[in-house]
Design a protein around this motif. Structure first.
Motif, PDB file in Angstrom:
ATOM      1  N   ASP A  25      -0.821   4.510 -25.814  1.00 26.76           N
ATOM      2  CA  ASP A  25       0.407   4.162 -26.541  1.00 26.76           C
ATOM      3  C   ASP A  25       1.478   5.193 -26.225  1.00 26.76           C
ATOM      4  OD1 ASP A  25      -0.642   1.874 -28.030  1.00 26.76           O
ATOM      5  OD2 ASP A  25      -1.872   3.367 -29.063  1.00 26.76           O
ATOM      6  N   PRO A  26       2.174   5.048 -25.101  1.00 26.08           N
ATOM      7  CA  PRO A  26       3.192   6.038 -24.711  1.00 26.08           C
ATOM      8  C   PRO A  26       4.271   6.190 -25.781  1.00 26.08           C
ATOM      9  CG  PRO A  26       3.424   4.012 -23.434  1.00 26.08           C
ATOM     10  CD  PRO A  26       2.132   3.898 -24.167  1.00 26.08           C
ATOM     11  N   LYS A  27       4.609   7.442 -26.082  1.00 32.26           N
ATOM     12  CA  LYS A  27       5.537   7.714 -27.184  1.00 32.26           C
ATOM     13  C   LYS A  27       6.941   8.104 -26.727  1.00 32.26           C
ATOM     14  CE  LYS A  27       1.879   9.133 -30.375  1.00 32.26           C
ATOM     15  NZ  LYS A  27       0.788   8.660 -29.523  1.00 32.26           N
ATOM     16  N   ASN A  28       7.112   8.393 -25.442  1.00 32.30           N
ATOM     17  CA  ASN A  28       8.434   8.783 -24.956  1.00 32.30           C
ATOM     18  C   ASN A  28       8.566   8.434 -23.476  1.00 32.30           C
ATOM     19  OD1 ASN A  28       7.115  10.938 -23.493  1.00 32.30           O
ATOM     20  ND2 ASN A  28       7.025  12.046 -25.439  1.00 32.30           N
ATOM     21  N   LYS A  29       9.737   8.722 -22.921  1.00 36.69           N
ATOM     22  CA  LYS A  29      10.026   8.363 -21.535  1.00 36.69           C
ATOM     23  C   LYS A  29       9.102   9.095 -20.563  1.00 36.69           C
ATOM     24  CE  LYS A  29      13.811   7.892 -18.197  1.00 36.69           C
ATOM     25  NZ  LYS A  29      13.076   8.491 -17.061  1.00 36.69           N
ATOM     26  N   LEU A  30       8.809  10.359 -20.842  1.00 43.97           N
ATOM     27  CA  LEU A  30       7.917  11.110 -19.960  1.00 43.97           C
ATOM     28  C   LEU A  30       6.544  10.460 -19.857  1.00 43.97           C
ATOM     29  CD1 LEU A  30       8.769  14.824 -20.804  1.00 43.97           C
ATOM     30  CD2 LEU A  30       8.987  13.709 -18.581  1.00 43.97           C
ATOM     31  N   GLU A  31       6.021  10.022 -20.998  1.00 47.38           N
ATOM     32  CA  GLU A  31       4.707   9.382 -20.996  1.00 47.38           C
ATOM     33  C   GLU A  31       4.767   8.012 -20.328  1.00 47.38           C
ATOM     34  OE1 GLU A  31       2.974   9.415 -24.882  1.00 47.38           O
ATOM     35  OE2 GLU A  31       2.751  11.601 -24.909  1.00 47.38           O
ATOM     36  N   ARG A  32       5.881   7.297 -20.520  1.00 41.81           N
ATOM     37  CA  ARG A  32       6.021   6.000 -19.845  1.00 41.81           C
ATOM     38  C   ARG A  32       6.135   6.185 -18.337  1.00 41.81           C
ATOM     39  NH1 ARG A  32       9.166   5.027 -24.511  1.00 41.81           N
ATOM     40  NH2 ARG A  32      11.094   5.597 -23.438  1.00 41.81           N
ATOM     41  N   ASP A  33       6.864   7.214 -17.930  1.00 34.98           N
ATOM     42  CA  ASP A  33       6.980   7.505 -16.495  1.00 34.98           C
ATOM     43  C   ASP A  33       5.621   7.904 -15.926  1.00 34.98           C
ATOM     44  OD1 ASP A  33       9.648   6.952 -16.547  1.00 34.98           O
ATOM     45  OD2 ASP A  33      10.301   9.049 -16.604  1.00 34.98           O
ATOM     46  N   HIS A  34       4.882   8.698 -16.704  1.00 35.21           N
ATOM     47  CA  HIS A  34       3.522   9.097 -16.304  1.00 35.21           C
ATOM     48  C   HIS A  34       2.670   7.845 -16.048  1.00 35.21           C
ATOM     49  CE1 HIS A  34      -0.386  11.255 -16.613  1.00 35.21           C
ATOM     50  NE2 HIS A  34      -0.762  10.131 -17.173  1.00 35.21           N
ATOM     51  N   ASN A  35       2.711   6.898 -16.961  1.00 37.21           N
ATOM     52  CA  ASN A  35       1.929   5.668 -16.816  1.00 37.21           C
ATOM     53  C   ASN A  35       2.334   4.892 -15.569  1.00 37.21           C
ATOM     54  OD1 ASN A  35       0.686   6.345 -19.164  1.00 37.21           O
ATOM     55  ND2 ASN A  35       1.331   4.565 -20.337  1.00 37.21           N
ATOM     56  N   LYS A  36       3.639   4.801 -15.336  1.00 33.58           N
ATOM     57  CA  LYS A  36       4.130   4.048 -14.185  1.00 33.58           C
ATOM     58  C   LYS A  36       3.652   4.656 -12.875  1.00 33.58           C
ATOM     59  CE  LYS A  36       8.391   2.408 -11.998  1.00 33.58           C
ATOM     60  NZ  LYS A  36       9.875   2.395 -12.056  1.00 33.58           N
ATOM     61  N   VAL A  37       3.783   5.985 -12.762  1.00 32.91           N
ATOM     62  CA  VAL A  37       3.380   6.671 -11.529  1.00 32.91           C
ATOM     63  C   VAL A  37       1.875   6.565 -11.307  1.00 32.91           C
ATOM     64  CG1 VAL A  37       3.195   8.945 -10.430  1.00 32.91           C
ATOM     65  CG2 VAL A  37       5.322   8.277 -11.542  1.00 32.91           C
ATOM     66  N   ASN A  38       1.083   6.817 -12.345  1.00 30.82           N
ATOM     67  CA  ASN A  38      -0.368   6.783 -12.195  1.00 30.82           C
ATOM     68  C   ASN A  38      -0.891   5.395 -11.895  1.00 30.82           C
ATOM     69  OD1 ASN A  38      -0.329   9.485 -12.689  1.00 30.82           O
ATOM     70  ND2 ASN A  38      -1.904   9.460 -14.250  1.00 30.82           N
ATOM     71  N   LEU A  39      -0.242   4.373 -12.468  1.00 30.74           N
ATOM     72  CA  LEU A  39      -0.654   3.001 -12.184  1.00 30.74           C
ATOM     73  C   LEU A  39      -0.359   2.651 -10.726  1.00 30.74           C
ATOM     74  CD1 LEU A  39      -1.963   0.643 -13.621  1.00 30.74           C
ATOM     75  CD2 LEU A  39       0.293  -0.208 -14.233  1.00 30.74           C
ATOM     76  N   GLU A  40       0.780   3.108 -10.232  1.00 30.81           N
ATOM     77  CA  GLU A  40       1.117   2.877  -8.824  1.00 30.81           C
ATOM     78  C   GLU A  40       0.127   3.574  -7.897  1.00 30.81           C
ATOM     79  OE1 GLU A  40       5.113   4.210  -8.399  1.00 30.81           O
ATOM     80  OE2 GLU A  40       6.011   2.416  -9.307  1.00 30.81           O
ATOM     81  N   MET A  41      -0.253   4.806  -8.243  1.00 31.27           N
ATOM     82  CA  MET A  41      -1.213   5.541  -7.435  1.00 31.27           C
ATOM     83  C   MET A  41      -2.578   4.849  -7.423  1.00 31.27           C
ATOM     84  SD  MET A  41       0.444   8.032  -6.120  1.00 31.27           S
ATOM     85  CE  MET A  41      -0.883   9.042  -5.478  1.00 31.27           C
ATOM     86  N   ALA A  42      -2.995   4.350  -8.575  1.00 30.47           N
ATOM     87  CA  ALA A  42      -4.272   3.646  -8.669  1.00 30.47           C
ATOM     88  C   ALA A  42      -4.258   2.373  -7.827  1.00 30.47           C
ATOM     89  CB  ALA A  42      -4.579   3.315 -10.129  1.00 30.47           C
ATOM     90  N   GLU A  43      -3.128   1.670  -7.818  1.00 29.92           N
ATOM     91  CA  GLU A  43      -3.012   0.461  -7.000  1.00 29.92           C
ATOM     92  C   GLU A  43      -3.108   0.799  -5.513  1.00 29.92           C
ATOM     93  OE1 GLU A  43      -3.094  -2.588  -7.734  1.00 29.92           O
ATOM     94  OE2 GLU A  43      -2.617  -2.723  -9.872  1.00 29.92           O
ATOM     95  N   LYS A  44      -2.551   1.940  -5.130  1.00 28.58           N
ATOM     96  CA  LYS A  44      -2.631   2.366  -3.732  1.00 28.58           C
ATOM     97  C   LYS A  44      -4.070   2.679  -3.339  1.00 28.58           C
ATOM     98  CE  LYS A  44       2.071   4.197  -3.292  1.00 28.58           C
ATOM     99  NZ  LYS A  44       2.898   5.427  -3.068  1.00 28.58           N
ATOM    100  N   VAL A  45      -4.804   3.327  -4.232  1.00 25.11           N
ATOM    101  CA  VAL A  45      -6.210   3.619  -3.960  1.00 25.11           C
ATOM    102  C   VAL A  45      -6.992   2.319  -3.810  1.00 25.11           C
ATOM    103  CG1 VAL A  45      -8.337   4.633  -4.879  1.00 25.11           C
ATOM    104  CG2 VAL A  45      -6.168   5.846  -5.117  1.00 25.11           C
ATOM    105  N   LYS A  46      -6.706   1.354  -4.687  1.00 23.88           N
ATOM    106  CA  LYS A  46      -7.363   0.052  -4.605  1.00 23.88           C
ATOM    107  C   LYS A  46      -7.101  -0.602  -3.253  1.00 23.88           C
ATOM    108  CE  LYS A  46      -6.888  -4.647  -6.406  1.00 23.88           C
ATOM    109  NZ  LYS A  46      -6.116  -5.513  -7.321  1.00 23.88           N
TER     110      LYS A  46
END
Length: 298
Positions: A49-70
Motif C-alpha cells: 500500500d504505497p503511501k507517497n510518491k517515492l513509494e509509488r515510484d519504487h513500485n513502478k521501477v521494481n515492477l519494470e525490472m521484474a518484467e525485464k527479468v521475466k
C-alpha cells in the motif's frame, strides 16, 4: 514452457515478486493430472500500500525490472528449447563484454576500480581473444588457481585471499549476467567457490578522536562537513555524495532523509539529529546537492 510474474503479499507490508514456471503436467497411475511448476523469488519487491510518491515510484521501477527479468528468462528458455542457444551470441568476446559491464559502473569509483582490476587479471590469465564458447568449468577453475598462485599486485606481492575472492566473484557475476542476457544457457562458474574470505581488522575512531577532528581545521570545508555528517548518520559516501535537498524533509518537528541507497537500490527513511542537520548548511533548491562541490579520487 510458460513464465508468469506473480505477486505474493508479505506480513511486513511488502509484496514479493516471483516468477512462476509452468512446465506442463504429469499423469498419475489413476489418470489424474498434476501441474508441474517451479518458482523463482526475485530480489525486487513492492510496497503493498504505497503511501507517497517515492513509494509509488519504487513500485513502478521494481515492477519494470521484474518484467525485464521475466523477458530474459523467457528468451533463455526459448533459445535452449529450440537449440539455438544463440550460437552467434556465444561467440561474444568475454573481455569486451566485461568492459561493457564496467562502463555501467563508472559512477561508482570504488566498484569500477575493483572490476577494472579483475579484468586486468583476467586478461593476464587468458588474453583478449577469449569468447564465451571457450569458457567452461576448467577455464573458471584455472582463473581461480591463477589468482591464488600467479597473480601479483602492483608492488609485486601475491594477492590477499580477499582480493582473490573479489576478482573471482567479478568473473562469476559477469557469467551470471551473460545468462541473464541470453548469451549462455547456464554459468560454468555455478559450482566453483571463491577463495575463503578472511576477516579484516578495521580501525575505528574513538569518541575523543572524533571530537578532535571536529575541532581541526580542514582546507576543504565541504569534505569535513560531509565526513562528520557521515559519522553522525551512518550514511555511505555514495549516498551522501548524491544527496539532494529534495530528499531532506521536515517531519514532526525533526528532520528526515528519504533516499534510495545507491548500493542496494532500497528506499530508506533516516531520522537525523539537529547536530547532523547543522553540518548540511543552508537549505538550497530541491534538485541541488546538499554537499555541493564534494569530490572523490581513489
Amino acid at each position: 514452457m510458460e513464465i508468469k510474474l506473480i505477486k505474493r503479499k508479505l506480513k511486513s507490508g511488502r509484496t514479493s515478486l516471483v516468477l512462476e514456471y509452468y512446465m506442463g503436467y504429469s499423469v498419475a497411475a489413476n489418470g489424474t493430472t498434476r501441474p508441474q511448476r517451479k518458482f523463482e523469488t526475485l530480489e525486487y519487491y513492492l510496497y503493498t500500500d504505497p503511501k507517497n510518491k517515492l513509494e509509488r515510484d519504487h513500485n513502478k521501477v521494481n515492477l519494470e525490472m521484474a518484467e525485464k527479468v521475466k523477458a530474459k528468462r523467457l528468451l533463455a528458455e526459448q533459445n535452449e528449447q529450440y537449440g539455438f542457444a544463440v550460437k552467434y551470441k556465444i561467440r561474444t568476446n568475454l573481455v569486451e563484454y566485461i568492459k561493457g559491464l564496467i562502463e555501467q559502473r563508472k559512477e561508482s569509483p570504488g566498484n569500477w576500480g575493483n572490476w577494472d582490476s579483475a579484468l586486468k587479471h583476467l586478461v593476464a590469465y587468458a588474453g583478449t581473444n577469449t569468447t564465451f564458447e571457450m569458457v567452461d568449468k576448467k577455464f573458471v577453475e584455472g582463473f581461480k588457481t591463477y589468482l591464488a598462485k600467479q597473480a601479483k599486485t602492483k608492488s609485486g606481492t601475491a594477492l590477499s585471499t580477499n582480493s582473490q575472492s573479489s576478482y573471482f566473484l567479478k568473473l562469476k557475476a559477469a557469467l551470471n549476467q551473460a545468462v541473464e542476457d541470453g548469451i549462455i544457457p547456464h554459468s560454468p562458474a555455478m559450482s566453483v567457490k571463491p577463495a575463503h574470505v578472511e576477516d579484516v581488522h578495521r580501525e575505528y575512531l574513538t569518541f575523543d578522536e572524533l571530537q578532535r577532528l571536529a575541532k581541526t581545521k580542514c582546507p576543504y570545508p565541504v569534505l569535513k562537513d560531509a565526513f562528520l555528517f557521515s559519522c553522525l548518520t551512518g550514511m555511505r559516501w555514495s549516498d551522501i555524495n548524491k544527496l539532494t535537498w529534495a530528499e531532506v524533509q521536515e517531519f514532526d518537528g525533526g528532520t528526515r532523509i528519504v533516499f534510495r541507497q545507491k548500493k542496494t537500490k532500497g528506499l530508506e527513511y533516516l531520522d537525523i539529529t539537529g547536530q547532523a542537520v547543522r553540518y548540511m548548511g543552508q537549505r538550497g533548491k530541491a534538485d541541488e546537492r546538499v554537499f555541493a562541490g564534494l569530490k572523490y579520487s581513489a
